[in-house]
Design a protein around this motif. Structure first.
Motif, PDB file in Angstrom:
ATOM      1  N   VAL A 115      38.854  -8.953  -3.058  1.00  0.00           N
ATOM      2  CA  VAL A 115      38.499  -8.585  -4.427  1.00  0.00           C
ATOM      3  C   VAL A 115      38.293  -9.819  -5.297  1.00  0.00           C
ATOM      4  O   VAL A 115      37.338  -9.889  -6.089  1.00  0.00           O
ATOM      5  N   ASP A 116      39.165 -10.804  -5.160  1.00  0.00           N
ATOM      6  CA  ASP A 116      39.100 -11.987  -6.032  1.00  0.00           C
ATOM      7  C   ASP A 116      37.793 -12.755  -5.884  1.00  0.00           C
ATOM      8  O   ASP A 116      37.370 -13.446  -6.814  1.00  0.00           O
ATOM      9  N   ARG A 117      37.144 -12.645  -4.754  1.00  0.00           N
ATOM     10  CA  ARG A 117      35.879 -13.369  -4.554  1.00  0.00           C
ATOM     11  C   ARG A 117      34.796 -12.919  -5.517  1.00  0.00           C
ATOM     12  O   ARG A 117      33.826 -13.652  -5.752  1.00  0.00           O
ATOM     13  N   TYR A 118      34.947 -11.734  -6.075  1.00  0.00           N
ATOM     14  CA  TYR A 118      33.915 -11.193  -6.970  1.00  0.00           C
ATOM     15  C   TYR A 118      34.113 -11.620  -8.421  1.00  0.00           C
ATOM     16  O   TYR A 118      33.277 -11.293  -9.271  1.00  0.00           O
ATOM     17  N   PHE A 119      35.180 -12.361  -8.704  1.00  0.00           N
ATOM     18  CA  PHE A 119      35.488 -12.723 -10.093  1.00  0.00           C
ATOM     19  C   PHE A 119      35.682 -14.230 -10.265  1.00  0.00           C
ATOM     20  O   PHE A 119      36.393 -14.663 -11.163  1.00  0.00           O
ATOM     21  N   THR A 120      35.036 -15.012  -9.428  1.00  0.00           N
ATOM     22  CA  THR A 120      35.152 -16.463  -9.526  1.00  0.00           C
ATOM     23  C   THR A 120      34.395 -16.967 -10.762  1.00  0.00           C
ATOM     24  O   THR A 120      33.494 -16.283 -11.279  1.00  0.00           O
ATOM     25  N   PRO A 121      34.733 -18.176 -11.242  1.00  0.00           N
ATOM     26  CA  PRO A 121      33.983 -18.741 -12.378  1.00  0.00           C
ATOM     27  C   PRO A 121      32.485 -18.826 -12.119  1.00  0.00           C
ATOM     28  O   PRO A 121      31.674 -18.592 -13.022  1.00  0.00           O
ATOM     29  N   GLU A 122      32.101 -19.138 -10.900  1.00  0.00           N
ATOM     30  CA  GLU A 122      30.677 -19.249 -10.576  1.00  0.00           C
ATOM     31  C   GLU A 122      29.984 -17.893 -10.695  1.00  0.00           C
ATOM     32  O   GLU A 122      28.865 -17.790 -11.215  1.00  0.00           O
ATOM     33  N   ARG A 123      30.647 -16.864 -10.219  1.00  0.00           N
ATOM     34  CA  ARG A 123      30.059 -15.531 -10.317  1.00  0.00           C
ATOM     35  C   ARG A 123      29.950 -15.073 -11.768  1.00  0.00           C
ATOM     36  O   ARG A 123      28.955 -14.463 -12.161  1.00  0.00           O
ATOM     37  N   MET A 124      30.964 -15.341 -12.546  1.00  0.00           N
ATOM     38  CA  MET A 124      30.926 -14.927 -13.940  1.00  0.00           C
ATOM     39  C   MET A 124      29.850 -15.689 -14.713  1.00  0.00           C
ATOM     40  O   MET A 124      29.165 -15.120 -15.574  1.00  0.00           O
ATOM     41  N   ALA A 125      29.668 -16.971 -14.400  1.00  0.00           N
ATOM     42  CA  ALA A 125      28.624 -17.752 -15.065  1.00  0.00           C
ATOM     43  C   ALA A 125      27.242 -17.186 -14.742  1.00  0.00           C
ATOM     44  O   ALA A 125      26.360 -17.113 -15.612  1.00  0.00           O
ATOM     45  N   ALA A 126      27.039 -16.780 -13.492  1.00  0.00           N
ATOM     46  CA  ALA A 126      25.752 -16.205 -13.106  1.00  0.00           C
ATOM     47  C   ALA A 126      25.540 -14.834 -13.742  1.00  0.00           C
ATOM     48  O   ALA A 126      24.402 -14.451 -14.050  1.00  0.00           O
ATOM     49  N   LEU A 127      26.619 -14.104 -13.953  1.00  0.00           N
ATOM     50  CA  LEU A 127      26.513 -12.758 -14.527  1.00  0.00           C
ATOM     51  C   LEU A 127      26.330 -12.780 -16.035  1.00  0.00           C
ATOM     52  O   LEU A 127      25.766 -11.834 -16.605  1.00  0.00           O
ATOM     53  N   GLU A 128      26.773 -13.819 -16.696  1.00  0.00           N
ATOM     54  CA  GLU A 128      26.794 -13.834 -18.165  1.00  0.00           C
ATOM     55  C   GLU A 128      25.450 -13.493 -18.795  1.00  0.00           C
ATOM     56  O   GLU A 128      25.390 -12.659 -19.716  1.00  0.00           O
ATOM     57  N   PRO A 129      24.315 -14.110 -18.382  1.00  0.00           N
ATOM     58  CA  PRO A 129      23.047 -13.731 -19.037  1.00  0.00           C
ATOM     59  C   PRO A 129      22.673 -12.272 -18.825  1.00  0.00           C
ATOM     60  O   PRO A 129      22.020 -11.665 -19.679  1.00  0.00           O
ATOM     61  N   VAL A 130      23.092 -11.694 -17.726  1.00  0.00           N
ATOM     62  CA  VAL A 130      22.818 -10.276 -17.479  1.00  0.00           C
ATOM     63  C   VAL A 130      23.589  -9.417 -18.476  1.00  0.00           C
ATOM     64  O   VAL A 130      23.037  -8.512 -19.113  1.00  0.00           O
ATOM     65  N   VAL A 131      24.882  -9.714 -18.627  1.00  0.00           N
ATOM     66  CA  VAL A 131      25.712  -8.966 -19.570  1.00  0.00           C
ATOM     67  C   VAL A 131      25.247  -9.221 -21.003  1.00  0.00           C
ATOM     68  O   VAL A 131      25.290  -8.313 -21.849  1.00  0.00           O
ATOM     69  N   GLN A 132      24.790 -10.438 -21.277  1.00  0.00           N
ATOM     70  CA  GLN A 132      24.292 -10.762 -22.611  1.00  0.00           C
ATOM     71  C   GLN A 132      23.088  -9.892 -22.974  1.00  0.00           C
ATOM     72  O   GLN A 132      22.986  -9.375 -24.096  1.00  0.00           O
ATOM     73  N   ARG A 133      22.179  -9.709 -22.023  1.00  0.00           N
ATOM     74  CA  ARG A 133      21.011  -8.852 -22.286  1.00  0.00           C
ATOM     75  C   ARG A 133      21.437  -7.409 -22.541  1.00  0.00           C
ATOM     76  O   ARG A 133      20.880  -6.741 -23.413  1.00  0.00           O
ATOM     77  N   VAL A 134      22.411  -6.949 -21.781  1.00  0.00           N
ATOM     78  CA  VAL A 134      22.925  -5.589 -21.987  1.00  0.00           C
ATOM     79  C   VAL A 134      23.467  -5.440 -23.407  1.00  0.00           C
ATOM     80  O   VAL A 134      23.158  -4.469 -24.117  1.00  0.00           O
ATOM     81  N   ALA A 135      24.278  -6.408 -23.834  1.00  0.00           N
ATOM     82  CA  ALA A 135      24.874  -6.333 -25.175  1.00  0.00           C
ATOM     83  C   ALA A 135      23.803  -6.420 -26.251  1.00  0.00           C
ATOM     84  O   ALA A 135      23.827  -5.651 -27.229  1.00  0.00           O
ATOM     85  N   ASP A 136      22.876  -7.348 -26.104  1.00  0.00           N
ATOM     86  CA  ASP A 136      21.824  -7.513 -27.114  1.00  0.00           C
ATOM     87  C   ASP A 136      20.977  -6.251 -27.237  1.00  0.00           C
ATOM     88  O   ASP A 136      20.637  -5.825 -28.350  1.00  0.00           O
ATOM     89  N   ASP A 137      20.615  -5.661 -26.095  1.00  0.00           N
ATOM     90  CA  ASP A 137      19.792  -4.451 -26.118  1.00  0.00           C
ATOM     91  C   ASP A 137      20.535  -3.290 -26.771  1.00  0.00           C
ATOM     92  O   ASP A 137      19.954  -2.522 -27.552  1.00  0.00           O
ATOM     93  N   LEU A 138      21.815  -3.160 -26.463  1.00  0.00           N
ATOM     94  CA  LEU A 138      22.601  -2.064 -27.031  1.00  0.00           C
ATOM     95  C   LEU A 138      22.770  -2.235 -28.528  1.00  0.00           C
ATOM     96  O   LEU A 138      22.573  -1.287 -29.311  1.00  0.00           O
ATOM     97  N   VAL A 139      23.131  -3.440 -28.961  1.00  0.00           N
ATOM     98  CA  VAL A 139      23.345  -3.684 -30.392  1.00  0.00           C
ATOM     99  C   VAL A 139      22.035  -3.524 -31.161  1.00  0.00           C
ATOM    100  O   VAL A 139      22.038  -3.084 -32.321  1.00  0.00           O
ATOM    101  N   ALA A 140      20.910  -3.842 -30.540  1.00  0.00           N
ATOM    102  CA  ALA A 140      19.607  -3.678 -31.191  1.00  0.00           C
ATOM    103  C   ALA A 140      19.307  -2.210 -31.486  1.00  0.00           C
ATOM    104  O   ALA A 140      18.485  -1.906 -32.358  1.00  0.00           O
ATOM    105  N   GLU A 141      19.968  -1.291 -30.783  1.00  0.00           N
ATOM    106  CA  GLU A 141      19.765   0.135 -31.017  1.00  0.00           C
ATOM    107  C   GLU A 141      20.574   0.650 -32.201  1.00  0.00           C
ATOM    108  O   GLU A 141      20.352   1.777 -32.660  1.00  0.00           O
ATOM    109  N   LEU A 142      21.507  -0.155 -32.701  1.00  0.00           N
ATOM    110  CA  LEU A 142      22.358   0.275 -33.812  1.00  0.00           C
ATOM    111  C   LEU A 142      21.600   0.205 -35.133  1.00  0.00           C
ATOM    112  O   LEU A 142      20.710  -0.650 -35.309  1.00  0.00           O
ATOM    113  N   ALA A 143      21.967   1.066 -36.044  1.00  0.00           N
ATOM    114  CA  ALA A 143      21.403   1.019 -37.397  1.00  0.00           C
ATOM    115  C   ALA A 143      22.203   0.016 -38.215  1.00  0.00           C
ATOM    116  O   ALA A 143      23.399   0.198 -38.440  1.00  0.00           O
TER     117      ALA A 143
END
Length: 419
Positions: free
Chosen positions: A119-147
């Motif tokens: 399980v721990d292999r999926y939460f390494t700093p390298e993996r999180m760094a690679a995932l960050e722009p993906v999660v950032q797009r998710v957050a930006d897209d969701l917040v853009a839908e807010l009034a």
């Protein structure tokens, strides 16, 4: 990651059938109770006092009866020292609390270590760094839908973000979003109902969602998408492939826990920022990821929505003068421990740096939350996205906040105004 579906990353784990006895209205110290000849339960985790304001009730229990027995005989530890002791002694306080497979959180010893390494292999700093722009797009897209300007419920916002972010991480399609959101609502209702059959049905439905996704990947063979879910299907432990039941358990741990956890955490964090405009202004002025992460941890310490985890005593043991018998269930109340005056002084005083060494939001010991890096990343990204899209986040005076009912912490309803 941590209500309903248990997981190593800290779900509130009082189950619907845990506390069924009549309410115990006011906690008395053990000495007073003994003098009165009262050997009944010390408290009811779902009684009216707790439902009215869980944090105040937990604070009161920590002072009056830091090791308390509930109506069904289960114990709850409230002090920082007692919670630490139990969390750091898995030989005495075992995580093997369920008749159902829970990987890795329901395992102990070398078996837990072997699965935890996977399980721990999926939460390494390298993996999180690679995932960050993906999660950032998710957050930006969701917040853009807010009034903006407009009103929002921070818990609902957190729920939608959690579903989308987890799906992006695991490689799950958009058409599963609705099923996951409905499951979150049904799971919370089932937990509050105390109906074991209803809870079991909701759990089976969640497993069916997971199996539909894993079965499709198995059927695709080499043509399966290159994502985290497919990677997990190919994992091995002790020289053999993971079983379907083990894979479903791990994915249930990751998703079932994180969805509710992120919703609760978002409600607590965004509400706290609305109530503390000076802190909000400081974050808007620009802070490093490390500083923001420390702020988030401290806010969650002050109002920890991840209430408790279960253990079972493997031998007779005395804690705080109370005799806990082999086989007794023991709840570690993280919310109370994180507000212990003997450790933190004023529990509501905001001190990220000073309190960090003692903060138990994500647990401690061998069973510390493996998904902490992902949870921190998601919460940081969502907070930044909300602040970037607004000039102010304020309480909504027209709508009343509602505390979540035990066994859940945080808010059920967290209305805010976005400016």
């Amino acid at each position: 990651m941590r209500a309903g579906v248990g997981h190593d990353g800290r779900v509130t784990e009082h189950l619907p059938a845990d506390e069924l006895a009549p309410d115990v209205p006011v906690p008395r110290s053990r000495a007073v109770r003994r003098a009165l000849g009262d050997e009944g339960p010390d408290w009811d985790p779902r009684g009216p006092v707790v439902r009215r304001d869980p944090v105040v009730a937990y604070d009161g229990m920590r002072g009056a009866c830091p090791v308390a027995k509930g109506p069904d005989g289960a114990w709850t530890l409230f002090s920082h020292a007692h919670v630490m002791r139990a969390a750091l002694d898995p030989e005495t306080f075992s995580n093997a609390v369920s008749a159902h497979l829970q990987v890795p959180n329901g395992l102990d010893g070398p078996v837990h270590t072997a699965y935890r390494a996977v399980v721990d292999r999926y939460f390494t700093p390298e993996r999180m760094a690679a995932l960050e722009p993906v999660v950032q797009r998710v957050a930006d897209d969701l917040v853009a839908e807010l009034a903006v300007p407009g009103a929002v419920d921070a818990v609902i916002l957190g729920s939608h973000f959690a579903v989308r972010a987890q799906s992006a991480w695991l490689g799950w399609p958009h058409d599963v979003w609705g099923d996951l959101l409905q499951w979150m609502a049904d799971n919370q209702a089932a937990t509050r109902s105390r109906d074991p059959e209803r809870t079991a049905e909701v759990a089976r439905r969640f497993d069916a969602i997971i199996r539909s996704l894993t079965d499709a990947r198995r059927a695709a063979g080499d043509a399966a998408p290159d994502d985290v879910t497919t990677e997990l299907l190919r994992e091995r432990v002790d020289g053999r492939e993971l079983t379907d039941a083990e894979i479903v358990s791990i994915l249930r741990n990751w998703t079932g826990g994180d969805l509710g956890s992120m919703a609760l955490a978002a409600g607590v964090v965004l509400t706290y920022l609305a109530d503390h405009p000076d802190l909000q202004a400081r974050l808007r002025s620009g802070v490093s990821d490390a500083e923001l992460d420390a702020v988030l941890d401290e806010v969650l310490r002050i109002d920890d929505p991840f209430v408790a985890n279960r253990r079972v005593a493997t031998r007779d043991v005395v804690v705080g003068g109370r005799e806990i018998a082999r086989g007794d269930r023991v709840f570690l109340n993280w919310t109370a421990a994180n507000r212990d005056r003997r450790v933190f002084g004023d529990p509501d005083a905001f001190d990220p740096e000073g309190n960090a060494p003692y903060n138990l939001v994500y647990g401690i010991g061998k069973h510390v939350c493996p998904g902490r890096p992902l949870a921190t990343l998601e919460l940081r990204v969502l907070t930044r996205a909300v602040l970037a899209a607004t000039t102010a986040v304020e309480p909504d005076p027209r709508r009343r906040r509602e505390r979540a009912e035990p066994p859940v912490g945080g808010y059920a309803v967290a209305p805010l105004l976005l400016r």
